[in-house]
Design a protein around this motif. Structure first.
Motif: not given
Length: 209
Positions: A178, A181-182, A185, A191, A194-195
């Motif tokens: 996570e 991922y952030e 982004v 998003e 990336a997710r």
């Protein structure tokens, strides 16, 4: 014991790009303040006797121009060394060459560590896995280093594989995924892309791919 989730939260992650002579490259950076003096951290990350105590067995010559090999993992050449502040080396694995640099700076009785990994990554592979492909591995490495340096101790390399397969280890990997991922982004990746990349990387690390 070092708290794995607190350790994960203490790491700052950034993602970027860089133009090298050999073409465009992706850059992943991890930064953390360690509760140990500069000379202690430098010795921990450059001593052939200490590195296996928090990472992997290592062989070779850990000096400028020397070749090193991490057991069952990457090897390379030490390209620059400025004790006790920084070193840079190639990171050769799976027939590919990338570059790492570790920078240290004293800070409030501890040490700020910054690790940079620069690699040529195809657009297809980047879209498939994103920065977490290398980032989760480095997160685990920093957990090992923090455990090694902490007076209370923590997870050892021998315990690492079993621990990562435990529920606590899986929470660590999910939280790390996570975080990357952030960072992706924040670097401008849409998003949904990336997710999807983060989910694929997590599945690969947890054996669900």
């Amino acid at each position: 014991m070092v708290d794995a989730q607190q350790q994960l939260a203490a790491v700052r992650r950034t993602v970027g790009t860089r133009e090298l002579e050999t073409g465009p490259a992706r850059v992943a950076v991890l930064a953390e303040r360690l509760d140990a003096p500069l000379d202690e951290v430098w010795d921990a990350v450059t001593s052939a006797e200490r590195i296996p105590r928090w990472f992997l067995p290592i062989s070779g010559e850990l000096r400028l121009g020397g070749r090193y090999q991490l057991e069952g993992h990457a090897g390379g050449t030490v390209r620059r060394c400025d004790p006790p502040r920084s070193f840079a080396a190639t990171w050769e694995f799976g027939g590919e060459v990338s570059w790492i640099e570790v920078r240290l700076r004293p800070a409030d009785g501890g040490t700020d560590l910054e690790l940079e990994h620069v690699a040529h990554v195809s657009e297809q592979r980047w879209a498939q896995y994103g920065p977490g492909a290398v980032g989760l591995g480095w997160d685990s490495m920093l957990l090992g280093l923090a455990s090694h340096l902490a007076p209370e101790g923590g997870i050892t390399p021998e315990e690492g594989p079993e621990w990562l397969a435990s529920e606590e280890g899986l929470r660590f990997l999910r939280a790390g995924s996570e975080a990357w991922y952030e960072a992706s982004v924040a670097a401008g990746t849409p998003e949904p892309e990336a997710r999807a990349a983060a989910d694929r990387t997590l599945a690969a690390y947890t054996g669900q791919e």
